[in-house]
Design a protein around this motif. Structure first.
Motif, PDB file in Angstrom:
ATOM      1  N   THR A 419     -56.558   7.618  62.726  1.00  0.00           N
ATOM      2  CA  THR A 419     -57.363   7.795  63.947  1.00  0.00           C
ATOM      3  C   THR A 419     -56.560   7.722  65.238  1.00  0.00           C
ATOM      4  O   THR A 419     -57.061   8.119  66.289  1.00  0.00           O
ATOM      5  CB  THR A 419     -58.470   6.720  63.997  1.00  0.00           C
ATOM      6  N   ALA A 420     -55.314   7.246  65.181  1.00  0.00           N
ATOM      7  CA  ALA A 420     -54.490   7.185  66.394  1.00  0.00           C
ATOM      8  C   ALA A 420     -54.074   8.593  66.809  1.00  0.00           C
ATOM      9  O   ALA A 420     -53.719   9.412  65.961  1.00  0.00           O
ATOM     10  CB  ALA A 420     -53.257   6.321  66.144  1.00  0.00           C
ATOM     11  N   PRO A 421     -54.108   8.910  68.112  1.00  0.00           N
ATOM     12  CA  PRO A 421     -53.721  10.267  68.560  1.00  0.00           C
ATOM     13  C   PRO A 421     -52.259  10.572  68.195  1.00  0.00           C
ATOM     14  O   PRO A 421     -51.352   9.853  68.621  1.00  0.00           O
ATOM     15  CB  PRO A 421     -53.912  10.208  70.079  1.00  0.00           C
ATOM     16  N   PRO A 422     -51.997  11.609  67.427  1.00  0.00           N
ATOM     17  CA  PRO A 422     -50.619  11.958  67.069  1.00  0.00           C
ATOM     18  C   PRO A 422     -49.849  12.487  68.283  1.00  0.00           C
ATOM     19  O   PRO A 422     -50.425  13.155  69.147  1.00  0.00           O
ATOM     20  CB  PRO A 422     -50.783  13.053  66.011  1.00  0.00           C
ATOM     21  N   PRO A 423     -48.549  12.220  68.357  1.00  0.00           N
ATOM     22  CA  PRO A 423     -47.764  12.709  69.501  1.00  0.00           C
ATOM     23  C   PRO A 423     -47.777  14.226  69.653  1.00  0.00           C
ATOM     24  O   PRO A 423     -47.694  14.739  70.771  1.00  0.00           O
ATOM     25  CB  PRO A 423     -46.346  12.205  69.176  1.00  0.00           C
ATOM     26  N   ARG A 424     -47.916  14.964  68.542  1.00  0.00           N
ATOM     27  CA  ARG A 424     -47.860  16.429  68.628  1.00  0.00           C
ATOM     28  C   ARG A 424     -49.162  17.045  69.128  1.00  0.00           C
ATOM     29  O   ARG A 424     -49.270  18.283  69.212  1.00  0.00           O
ATOM     30  CB  ARG A 424     -47.465  17.020  67.274  1.00  0.00           C
ATOM     31  N   LEU A 425     -50.155  16.224  69.471  1.00  0.00           N
ATOM     32  CA  LEU A 425     -51.387  16.764  70.061  1.00  0.00           C
ATOM     33  C   LEU A 425     -51.098  17.587  71.307  1.00  0.00           C
ATOM     34  O   LEU A 425     -51.730  18.626  71.543  1.00  0.00           O
ATOM     35  CB  LEU A 425     -52.345  15.617  70.429  1.00  0.00           C
ATOM     36  N   GLU A 426     -50.140  17.129  72.107  1.00  0.00           N
ATOM     37  CA  GLU A 426     -49.840  17.830  73.355  1.00  0.00           C
ATOM     38  C   GLU A 426     -49.296  19.241  73.094  1.00  0.00           C
ATOM     39  O   GLU A 426     -49.425  20.123  73.943  1.00  0.00           O
ATOM     40  CB  GLU A 426     -48.849  17.035  74.195  1.00  0.00           C
ATOM     41  N   GLU A 427     -48.706  19.459  71.908  1.00  0.00           N
ATOM     42  CA  GLU A 427     -48.179  20.779  71.577  1.00  0.00           C
ATOM     43  C   GLU A 427     -49.286  21.809  71.385  1.00  0.00           C
ATOM     44  O   GLU A 427     -49.047  23.012  71.500  1.00  0.00           O
ATOM     45  CB  GLU A 427     -47.314  20.709  70.319  1.00  0.00           C
ATOM     46  N   ILE A 428     -50.501  21.346  71.037  1.00  0.00           N
ATOM     47  CA  ILE A 428     -51.617  22.285  70.853  1.00  0.00           C
ATOM     48  C   ILE A 428     -52.630  22.169  71.995  1.00  0.00           C
ATOM     49  O   ILE A 428     -53.721  22.744  71.916  1.00  0.00           O
ATOM     50  CB  ILE A 428     -52.313  22.061  69.495  1.00  0.00           C
ATOM     51  N   GLY A 429     -52.262  21.429  73.035  1.00  0.00           N
ATOM     52  CA  GLY A 429     -53.098  21.362  74.232  1.00  0.00           C
ATOM     53  C   GLY A 429     -54.366  20.552  74.090  1.00  0.00           C
ATOM     54  O   GLY A 429     -55.382  20.855  74.728  1.00  0.00           O
ATOM     55  N   VAL A 430     -54.348  19.517  73.248  1.00  0.00           N
ATOM     56  CA  VAL A 430     -55.518  18.657  73.058  1.00  0.00           C
ATOM     57  C   VAL A 430     -55.195  17.270  73.601  1.00  0.00           C
ATOM     58  O   VAL A 430     -54.172  16.678  73.238  1.00  0.00           O
ATOM     59  CB  VAL A 430     -55.907  18.564  71.567  1.00  0.00           C
ATOM     60  N   SER A 431     -56.067  16.748  74.449  1.00  0.00           N
ATOM     61  CA  SER A 431     -55.858  15.420  75.021  1.00  0.00           C
ATOM     62  C   SER A 431     -56.302  14.339  74.046  1.00  0.00           C
ATOM     63  O   SER A 431     -57.062  14.596  73.107  1.00  0.00           O
ATOM     64  CB  SER A 431     -56.645  15.280  76.324  1.00  0.00           C
ATOM     65  N   SER A 432     -55.847  13.123  74.286  1.00  0.00           N
ATOM     66  CA  SER A 432     -56.261  11.994  73.456  1.00  0.00           C
ATOM     67  C   SER A 432     -57.763  11.771  73.541  1.00  0.00           C
ATOM     68  O   SER A 432     -58.409  11.414  72.546  1.00  0.00           O
ATOM     69  CB  SER A 432     -55.523  10.716  73.898  1.00  0.00           C
TER      70      SER A 432
END
Length: 617
Positions: A419-432
């Motif tokens: 459930t923790a936001p993965p660091p690579r979220l920013e690569e697909i443009g999704v915020s925490s």
């Protein structure tokens, strides 16, 4: 008198003429019917097909008139557009995998390179060669034994192939006992049991408490050449999930047994194409006598493992090359050692018949290599996460600036990883914030699904689950308290999201639902399709093909959850009887949330257990 004889002769000639006329008419009728059946054969029998020039690309022979003339938006029109039943395939197709059908390769005379395993890769049939019929279960088929008992035994008649039990009897892969097949937990390298072998690996790495999970830091594993997946089965007991991978080769039913046992596994091969997993997906890769030539083609297969291993990831290799002293094995060992040294891998541990290499945490070693050293670094223009029908390359992908600076993937241990936001979220443009919101929405959606499934399901009704359009993996995360595993499928046009699935400690793959999935019939107990039909419709592909494919991979008594636009759900509902998905069904309008795309409907349906010569059971 003569006149009487002439009359009698005339009557005889008339009778003879009538008989001959009837005979010729009958022959004409038979020939005409034969021509009709040959021309429209695909609509009546799975073995007959339309000619190539009568089918346009992307169309389906069985539904040719329907696809060409029917507008889905007019779904409220009368029922003549819909079939009351689909044809049933011949029993010899009960284990058909359309995109891995070697008969198709022979029939189409494909020129494939067997030395690099091209014949074990995906080769899907053209539209005019599809078997558009329902796959029957084998004679004597029974509803599979439920997990966790299924880990150790399955019904013999569900997979009536016992040759592996005899071929691998000394290695304790499986044992035939009466109407069941038992799995003692052995393997080619670990005859005494996978559990002891796993503990041995942890001891070699000096992990705390002898637990291979390393406090939750090792979560996702790739088991290459997995056999019947006993290694992956026993990893589950320590909260490690393995993608057990093997081709449909001489041990052709090994993955079928693994799936029947309820163990996460899939068909695949290290051949010429990249594995359908993004870069940095696995914490550990494993090969126990997997019979792979790792040094062929400039080490391209080992470099593919390097692509999908995380920084600091391990490769556990148990094979004669690691310990045998004969000239042949020593030659292979020396070549392999030289290759991994140039890849900047180091030996973490070597004992008895097993060696464990560890991948570097940063790019430092690469910058210290001599100029012109092979294998080279990949071009910055090469996308390490592009995997659908992408050829492998014999090069090393360096880490991004962020990973190089952090010296690792920055992932938290399992179960917080889920459930923790993965660091690579920013690569697909999704915020925490959006990520957390997605998790919360799917939590409530799954509660609503189970509310309506109600008394139809038990706590352990579902073991093998597929989310056909997984997005960020929220549906799978919401099933955390269920004793199930989920194959998270990401559409090709959203492939960048698959890295998030793996960073959450889940597993999945890329797929185009205009094609057949790489698995055996009767694999999954639950299929979840969120806007999958709408996406397939936009691609111009046949919804009927998709329904038939879903039926192929769905187990008898299994469920589908289809969430889509109202006209799509209504359209699908009209095919429930034809698909034999009418054991139970329920439709409802879900509450709106931030993931909703206009008006939506949800259809729940259950597949009957049927045979090719009976109605239902």
């Amino acid at each position: 008198m003569k006149q009487l004889q002439l009359q009698q002769l005339s009557r005889r000639c008339g009778v003879l003429f009538s008989r001959r006329l009837f005979f010729y008419l009958l022959i004409s009728l038979v020939v005409s019917l034969s021509l009709v059946v040959v021309y429209y054969g695909a609509s009546f029998a799975p073995g007959l097909r339309l000619s190539d020039d009568s089918v346009t690309e992307g169309s389906d022979p069985v539904f040719l008139p329907l696809v060409h003339s029917f507008d889905l938006s007019t779904v409220s029109s009368p029922d003549p557009y819909f079939l009351n039943s689909f044809p049933v395939c011949d029993q010899r197709f009960s284990e058909l995998i359309p995109c891995m059908d070697r008969n198709l390769i022979y029939q189409l005379k494909m020129k494939l390179n067997l030395s690099v395993m091209e014949h074990y890769e995906r080769h899907c049939p053209p539209p005019n060669r599809r078997y558009n019929c329902l796959i029957p279960p084998p004679p004597g088929y029974r509803i599979p034994i439920r997990w966790p008992q299924s880990r150790d035994e399955v019904w013999r008649m569900n997979i009536p192939h016992t040759h592996l039990a005899f071929d691998k009897s000394d290695q304790h892969w499986m044992v035939v006992r009466g109407d069941k097949i038992n799995f003692p937990g052995g393997g080619t390298h670990f005859h005494t049991g996978a559990d002891k072998y796993i503990a041995h690996i942890a001891q070699m790495l000096k992990f705390p408490s002898g637990n291979l999970s390393k406090g939750g830091n090792i979560r996702t594993v790739l088991d290459v050449g997995c056999g019947v997946a006993s290694f992956g089965a026993y990893l589950l007991t320590i909260d490690i999930i393995a993608m057990s991978l093997a081709p449909n080769d001489v041990h052709e039913n090994q993955i079928q047994f693994a799936l029947e046992r309820g163990i996460p596994s899939t068909l695949g091969v290290l051949g010429t194409k990249r594995l359908p997993y993004p870069s940095r997906s696995f914490d550990l890769a494993h090969c126990s006598r997997c019979r792979i030539d790792w040094i062929q083609r400039d080490g391209i297969l080992l470099l593919e493992l390097d692509r999908i291993l995380r920084p600091g990831g391990y490769f556990v290799y148990s094979s004669p090359e690691a310990y045998a002293l004969d000239e042949k094995n020593q030659r292979i060992w020396n070549a392999m050692s030289d290759l991994v040294r140039k890849m900047c891998w180091k030996i973490a541990s070597k004992k008895n018949q097993t060696v464990i290499w560890v991948k570097p945490l940063s790019n430092g070693c690469f910058s210290r290599r001599d100029s012109g050293v092979q294998p080279p670094l990949c071009s910055s223009e090469d996308d390490p996460d592009a995997v659908w029908n992408v050829a492998m390359k014999a090069c090393i992908f360096p880490y991004s600036k962020r990973v190089n600076r952090a010296k690792g993937s920055e992932l938290v241990p399992w179960p917080r990883r889920l459930t923790a936001p993965p660091p690579r979220l920013e690569e697909i443009g999704v915020s925490s914030e959006k990520y957390h919101e997605d998790n919360e929405i799917w939590h409530w959606r799954v509660i609503q699904y189970w509310k309506y499934l109600g008394s139809e399901v038990d706590n352990n009704s579902f073991r093998n689950v597929m989310d056909m359009g997984a997005n960020l993996g929220g549906f799978a995360a919401a099933l955390e308290n269920k004793d199930a595993w989920v194959m998270n499928v990401i559409p090709v046009n959203e492939s960048s999201k698959l890295k998030i699935i793996y960073d959450r400690g889940l597993i999945g793959t890329i797929h185009d639902w205009c094609e057949s999935f790489s698995t055996y019939p009767r694999t999954y107990e639950l299929l979840h399709a969120w806007f999958v039909f709408s996406h397939v419709e936009l691609q111009g592909c046949s919804l009927e093909d998709l329904l038939i494919e879903m039926d192929r991979i769905l187990r008898p008594h299994g469920f589908v959850i289809i969430r889509d636009r109202p006209h799509v759900v209504t359209y699908v509902r009209r095919y429930l009887k034809a698909l034999k998905w009418d054991a139970w069904s329920f439709e409802f309008e879900p509450g709106a949330d931030s993931l909703s795309s206009g008006e939506e409907r949800v259809l729940l349906a259950r597949k009957r257990l049927w045979t090719d010569n009976s109605a239902s059971l």
